[in-house]
Design a protein around this motif. Sequence first.
Motif, PDB file in Angstrom:
ATOM      1  N   ILE B 321       0.858  -1.182   0.000  1.00  0.00           N
ATOM      2  CA  ILE B 321       0.000   0.000   0.000  1.00  0.00           C
ATOM      3  C   ILE B 321       0.896   1.235   0.000  1.00  0.00           C
ATOM      4  CG2 ILE B 321      -1.896   1.212   1.172  1.00  0.00           C
ATOM      5  CD1 ILE B 321      -2.728  -1.566   0.336  1.00  0.00           C
ATOM      6  N   ASN B 322       1.031   1.857  -1.162  1.00  0.00           N
ATOM      7  CA  ASN B 322       1.776   3.124  -1.296  1.00  0.00           C
ATOM      8  C   ASN B 322       3.231   3.035  -0.843  1.00  0.00           C
ATOM      9  OD1 ASN B 322      -0.371   4.429  -2.320  1.00  0.00           O
ATOM     10  ND2 ASN B 322      -0.992   5.401  -0.398  1.00  0.00           N
ATOM     11  N   ASP B 323       3.810   1.857  -0.880  1.00  0.00           N
ATOM     12  CA  ASP B 323       5.200   1.674  -0.418  1.00  0.00           C
ATOM     13  C   ASP B 323       5.381   2.003   1.057  1.00  0.00           C
ATOM     14  OD1 ASP B 323       6.147   0.750  -2.797  1.00  0.00           O
ATOM     15  OD2 ASP B 323       6.822   2.707  -3.509  1.00  0.00           O
ATOM     16  N   ARG B 324       4.284   2.123   1.783  1.00  0.00           N
ATOM     17  CA  ARG B 324       4.389   2.512   3.189  1.00  0.00           C
ATOM     18  C   ARG B 324       3.873   1.429   4.134  1.00  0.00           C
ATOM     19  NH1 ARG B 324       6.096   7.280   4.561  1.00  0.00           N
ATOM     20  NH2 ARG B 324       6.225   8.919   2.999  1.00  0.00           N
ATOM     21  N   ASN B 380      13.266   5.499   7.044  1.00  0.00           N
ATOM     22  CA  ASN B 380      12.498   6.256   6.052  1.00  0.00           C
ATOM     23  C   ASN B 380      11.060   5.747   5.921  1.00  0.00           C
ATOM     24  OD1 ASN B 380      12.707   3.892   4.623  1.00  0.00           O
ATOM     25  ND2 ASN B 380      13.900   4.725   2.939  1.00  0.00           N
ATOM     26  N   ARG B 382       9.804   3.265   4.472  1.00  0.00           N
ATOM     27  CA  ARG B 382       9.407   2.853   3.128  1.00  0.00           C
ATOM     28  C   ARG B 382       9.669   1.368   2.880  1.00  0.00           C
ATOM     29  NH1 ARG B 382       7.441   5.855  -0.267  1.00  0.00           N
ATOM     30  NH2 ARG B 382       7.266   8.037   0.212  1.00  0.00           N
ATOM     31  N   ILE B 383       8.853   0.818   1.994  1.00  0.00           N
ATOM     32  CA  ILE B 383       9.079  -0.559   1.559  1.00  0.00           C
ATOM     33  C   ILE B 383       9.873  -0.487   0.267  1.00  0.00           C
ATOM     34  CG2 ILE B 383       7.975  -2.686   0.828  1.00  0.00           C
ATOM     35  CD1 ILE B 383       5.497  -1.637   2.433  1.00  0.00           C
ATOM     36  N   ASP B 384      11.036  -1.084   0.260  1.00  0.00           N
ATOM     37  CA  ASP B 384      11.897  -1.006  -0.919  1.00  0.00           C
ATOM     38  C   ASP B 384      11.699  -2.209  -1.825  1.00  0.00           C
ATOM     39  OD1 ASP B 384      13.113   1.448  -0.388  1.00  0.00           O
ATOM     40  OD2 ASP B 384      14.438   0.509   1.078  1.00  0.00           O
ATOM     41  N   LEU B 385      12.311  -2.096  -3.000  1.00  0.00           N
ATOM     42  CA  LEU B 385      12.175  -3.115  -4.033  1.00  0.00           C
ATOM     43  C   LEU B 385      12.526  -4.517  -3.531  1.00  0.00           C
ATOM     44  CD1 LEU B 385      11.729  -3.516  -7.111  1.00  0.00           C
ATOM     45  CD2 LEU B 385      14.174  -3.160  -7.386  1.00  0.00           C
ATOM     46  N   ARG B 408       2.966  -5.005  -5.756  1.00  0.00           N
ATOM     47  CA  ARG B 408       2.556  -3.652  -6.119  1.00  0.00           C
ATOM     48  C   ARG B 408       1.561  -3.784  -7.261  1.00  0.00           C
ATOM     49  NH1 ARG B 408       8.025  -3.199  -4.703  1.00  0.00           N
ATOM     50  NH2 ARG B 408       8.455  -1.296  -3.534  1.00  0.00           N
ATOM     51  N   LEU B 409       0.419  -3.169  -7.116  1.00  0.00           N
ATOM     52  CA  LEU B 409      -0.623  -3.303  -8.134  1.00  0.00           C
ATOM     53  C   LEU B 409      -1.097  -1.940  -8.581  1.00  0.00           C
ATOM     54  CD1 LEU B 409      -2.846  -6.094  -6.537  1.00  0.00           C
ATOM     55  CD2 LEU B 409      -1.218  -6.360  -8.390  1.00  0.00           C
ATOM     56  N   PRO B 410      -1.567  -1.841  -9.846  1.00  0.00           N
ATOM     57  CA  PRO B 410      -2.209  -0.605 -10.270  1.00  0.00           C
ATOM     58  C   PRO B 410      -3.404  -0.314  -9.358  1.00  0.00           C
ATOM     59  CG  PRO B 410      -1.817  -2.045 -12.138  1.00  0.00           C
ATOM     60  CD  PRO B 410      -1.515  -2.846 -10.914  1.00  0.00           C
ATOM     61  N   GLU B 411      -3.703   0.952  -9.174  1.00  0.00           N
ATOM     62  CA  GLU B 411      -4.682   1.355  -8.168  1.00  0.00           C
ATOM     63  C   GLU B 411      -6.039   0.674  -8.344  1.00  0.00           C
ATOM     64  OE1 GLU B 411      -4.436   5.392  -7.251  1.00  0.00           O
ATOM     65  OE2 GLU B 411      -6.447   5.533  -6.444  1.00  0.00           O
ATOM     66  N   LEU B 437      -9.992   0.944  -0.281  1.00  0.00           N
ATOM     67  CA  LEU B 437      -8.610   1.402  -0.447  1.00  0.00           C
ATOM     68  C   LEU B 437      -8.444   2.795   0.155  1.00  0.00           C
ATOM     69  CD1 LEU B 437      -5.800   1.028  -1.587  1.00  0.00           C
ATOM     70  CD2 LEU B 437      -6.621   1.789  -3.800  1.00  0.00           C
ATOM     71  N   ASP B 441      -5.783   4.044   2.852  1.00  0.00           N
ATOM     72  CA  ASP B 441      -4.896   5.200   2.624  1.00  0.00           C
ATOM     73  C   ASP B 441      -4.900   6.129   3.838  1.00  0.00           C
ATOM     74  OD1 ASP B 441      -3.982   4.471   0.159  1.00  0.00           O
ATOM     75  OD2 ASP B 441      -5.461   5.603  -0.961  1.00  0.00           O
TER      76      ASP B 441
END
Lengths: 176, 451
Positions: B321-324, B380, B382-385, B408-411, B437, B441
């Motif tokens: 979710i949003n890399d967070r 930070n 964040r969720i990294d690659l 990671r998915l398109p919204e 969603l 958020d």
Amino acid sequence: MNSSDFERLTAGEPGAFAEVYDRYAPLVRSICFDTTRNLAQAEDLAQEVFLKAYQRIGQLRDPVRLAGWLAAIARRACHDWRRERGTDRLRFCESAPEIEAAAPVMPEERDIELLRAAISELPEKERLALHIHYLCEQPAEVAREILGLSSSGFYKRIDRARRRLAAILKPLGVEP
Amino acid sequence: MNEIPSDAAFDRAYRPFRRDHARQREDLLQAIAKGDRPTVAERPRRQPRYARAVLSLAALLLVGITLGVLFWPPGAPRALAVEEAREQLLQVKSLHLKGWNFQTVERDGRLQVERFPVESYTERPNRFWHNGYGFSFKENHRLVNVTHSYRASDGEKSIVVSHDQRTAVIRLANRLETQLQTEQMLQQEVFDRLFIGLPEEYRYTGREEYNDVACDVYEYKDSPWKEGFRQRCRIWLDARSGMPVRMKGWTLPKGRPEEPVFEYHTIRINCPRPDELFMFEAPEDYNVHVVEGEAGPIIVPDGPTASGGGDSLGSWIPFNINDRAVLYCWFLDPSTDAKGLQRVPKFSLGRPGNSLPCRHIPLRSDTRWNWSLLFPAKENGRIDLDDQLFVVVKSARSHFSSSKVPLRLPEETLRQVIREAQQSTIGPGSNVEPFTLEDLDLIVESASADN
């Protein structure tokens, strides 16, 4: 950088850090511009990069790695910047990453801006080589550290980057 | 006509990066003066009993570095290239891999390497084809049985063909499920196949021509002091595009010469679709079974996905979710401990061998299933690659774990997944209001602000 300068730097002495800033800030701004495509945002992002670098300066063990270390922090900051500003959660490209044709080079300011945009479209290694060449005082040394290139390799890459820019500009049929 | 931009043009193009430098320098120095002093890494004091081991290690490193300086090519590009290739691979439209699976087998009392063709094609949003093998060995290298099958789906239908059983099962495909499978392949399985180790662990070995393409070659090798199974792999990156064109891996068995394990000799990105793979025609004399109804869901597995010692863990695909944060649905059986308290697995996020415990916000429990939002503990936030979700179940009688890459998915897809997945856990006739969603958020934003 001699050992006493390096000691001052890693001890967090602002004067020593300011010297590093003078030497590398233009390069870091240009790296940031490749991501932001906006000069003001690139300047802001570059300031963040240097603040982060200052916070972590004590972790730097080798003065020879300074430029590469800064470039790595800049790349990571750009990566985060892209993620923060992505409107989609993930943008999947429809085609292979490729160099898009950019607008021609003209003496006017508008065309200089377009040249800057075209540089941003080059493959990263060539782009970085150009940035280093035009923004650093001792480009060959910086290139050795950031790109791992010998002096001749560096200038070959510069040449390749220029030719690629020419190839981008040629179909547009503009006299330089 | 000289189309190469002149030095004067370059100078003008680069001039803005020097503009207003003095003011920015002043701003930075003021910010530094207001902020904290930098963290100066302290060298940890080591216990005297470790001193000899540390010195030995330092000597080994010195020898390694010396050998590296002597034998690695000068002016080598850095392993940044491998990280970039990974980032770009995450965004491809399609990926076609062809290669070999190598097996070291004993024939007539001698060990020899035999190879089996492997192929996979994956295309966003919902199309894939891949084959696979199962090998049964006796006494280490005596190959007694090989199974070979392939699975494919075009988002409309799916097929599973077993060559050894000579069967083909065809059924309608669920588009969303197929999309999730496609994403799982592109975001996790392809990475696992093409890259061993972390990007910064790769070393540049030189430039080679491969299929008339100039390639920068990088190599990864497990540390010599790694226990047990050790691996080495090489990856050929197109020097122009930076994308992989070939990959080969070996094992390094102790006391024996290294053995090849797999090779992808053809790696094609965003290439024309190989339509022949999607003809869905079972070979003659195969028993074809057409199943009515759609394929079973993979968002919601029917039962546990890992178990041991009487404990069972059910787990879904985690979603980024949003890399967070990570949205994760799970159950544990038994669900309570001896004191009647709810049992919760240990969640951590990060790279293999370097993950940190997550902040856990329980969202809701639906009968058996629990919905959780998990937040990385990194500075930070964040969720990294490279980050994976690690789920560990530990009790007096069991200890097992599971790790997955949060997709990671398109919204719009993520919104649909969240809606459909909750229909499975809430069940029909319930008054529970599913979260959206947008709800997630908001929680992620406020939780990130609190952090």
